[in-house]
Design a protein around this motif. Structure first.
Motif, mmCIF file in Angstrom:
data_model
loop_
_atom_site.group_PDB
_atom_site.id
_atom_site.type_symbol
_atom_site.label_atom_id
_atom_site.label_comp_id
_atom_site.label_asym_id
_atom_site.label_seq_id
_atom_site.Cartn_x
_atom_site.Cartn_y
_atom_site.Cartn_z
ATOM 1 N N MET A 159 0.847 -1.197 0.000
ATOM 2 C CA MET A 159 0.000 0.000 0.000
ATOM 3 C C MET A 159 0.880 1.244 0.000
ATOM 4 O O MET A 159 1.842 1.307 0.751
ATOM 5 N N SER A 160 0.525 2.221 -0.855
ATOM 6 C CA SER A 160 1.383 3.402 -0.900
ATOM 7 C C SER A 160 1.083 4.312 0.289
ATOM 8 O O SER A 160 -0.061 4.470 0.695
ATOM 9 N N ARG A 161 2.134 4.892 0.863
ATOM 10 C CA ARG A 161 1.949 5.792 2.006
ATOM 11 C C ARG A 161 1.969 7.211 1.490
ATOM 12 O O ARG A 161 2.742 7.551 0.608
ATOM 13 N N ARG A 162 1.092 8.048 2.073
ATOM 14 C CA ARG A 162 1.064 9.442 1.635
ATOM 15 C C ARG A 162 2.291 10.165 2.145
ATOM 16 O O ARG A 162 2.779 9.883 3.232
ATOM 17 N N ARG A 163 2.749 11.116 1.335
ATOM 18 C CA ARG A 163 3.924 11.872 1.740
ATOM 19 C C ARG A 163 3.485 13.012 2.661
ATOM 20 O O ARG A 163 2.561 13.765 2.340
#
Ligand code: 5GP
Length: 254
Positions: free
Chosen positions: A1-5
């Motif tokens: 899952m991509s993590r928000r910056r």
């Protein structure tokens, strides 16, 4: 899952990269600070209430044609906003004397001001956000004269709207702090309201009892901050009695 910056973390909010270019996610924390961060506490439920109250106010302002960075609320603690270049000023509008103006000018707290006053503070934690004059703002290039005119006329309109809104809820708007940003769209730029408007950034006194329904409850160790914020939300019609669970997070459904 991509993590928000994570792009920025302030005392009460975090800004994350948004889903589309030119958007950000503004996350409301439960942290309360005062005295430039000297006093700090985590107050369960504060972020959820501020998210809802600020959403309510910014939605009305957008509808009135006062441009803001607000797009929509995403969940209990987050809203989608337009990315703006923040102008490094805290703009304070005062209707009644309270807080720093009383210390600075020796005015008694609670004195109605002969007319609403707009003040500017330069946003710099190291300098403790000093009060500045329009001359400083234009001389140092924090905003140009046209931008300052736009900021002042929007501040007056926002004050008029908020005074009426809170008055109808039995609350007197003593003062508040707002921030503005530059929104760039294609080759145009306009000034929009940014940040938040909530009991963290306003002084709100109950008209009948003069009870404080704002962050002064924390600053002055009065207690009952979340109850006061919930009272504001309920009186504005944002939270029904049944919605009280929102302030304390999810509950088990029996
Ligand atoms: P004062 O200058 O009297 O301390 O504050 C005037 C108004 O601006 C109050 O409503 C206060 O809550 C708000 N205000 C001033 N500085 C800040 C700040 O750094 N953060 C927040 N959230 N509100 C502020």
């Amino acid at each position: 899952m991509s993590r928000r910056r994570r792009l920025y973390e302030g005392k009460a909010k975090v800004l994350y990269e948004g889903p589309e270019p030119g958007t950000l996610v503004q996350h409301f924390k439960d942290d309360a600070t005062a005295g430039n961060g000297e006093k700090h506490e985590v107050i369960d439920g504060k972020g959820v209430l501020n998210n809802r109250i600020s959403e309510f106010i910014f939605t009305h302002l957008n509808e009135l044609g006062i441009p803001t960075h607000f797009i929509k609320r995403m969940n209990m603690r987050e809203q989608l906003i337009r990315e703006v270049e923040i102008i490094p000023l805290e703009v304070v509008v005062r209707n009644v004397a309270a807080g720093s103006i009383c210390k600075r000018l020796g005015v008694e707290s609670g004195t109605r001001l002969p007319r609403s006053i707009i003040e500017f503070y330069y946003k710099d934690d190291k300098l403790n956000d000093p009060i500045v004059a329009e001359e400083h703002i234009t001389a140092f290039g924090w905003a140009n004269p046209q931008e300052l005119d736009d900021i002042m006329s929007m501040a007056v309109r926002i004050n008029d709207f908020l005074c009426g809104l809170f008055m109808s809820a039995g609350i007197q708007l003593i003062d508040f702090k707002i921030e503005f940003g530059r929104l760039y769209e294609e080759d145009t730029m306009r000034i929009v309201l940014a940040d938040e408007i909530s009991p963290d950034s306003c002084r709100l006194w109950d008209i009948k009892t003069q009870n404080k329904l704002d962050k002064d409850r924390f600053r002055q160790d009065l207690g009952g901050l979340v109850d006061a914020y919930r009272e504001v939300a309920q009186r504005l019609g944002i939270l029904s009695e049944a919605d009280n669970a929102l302030a304390t997070g999810p509950r088990l459904v029996k």
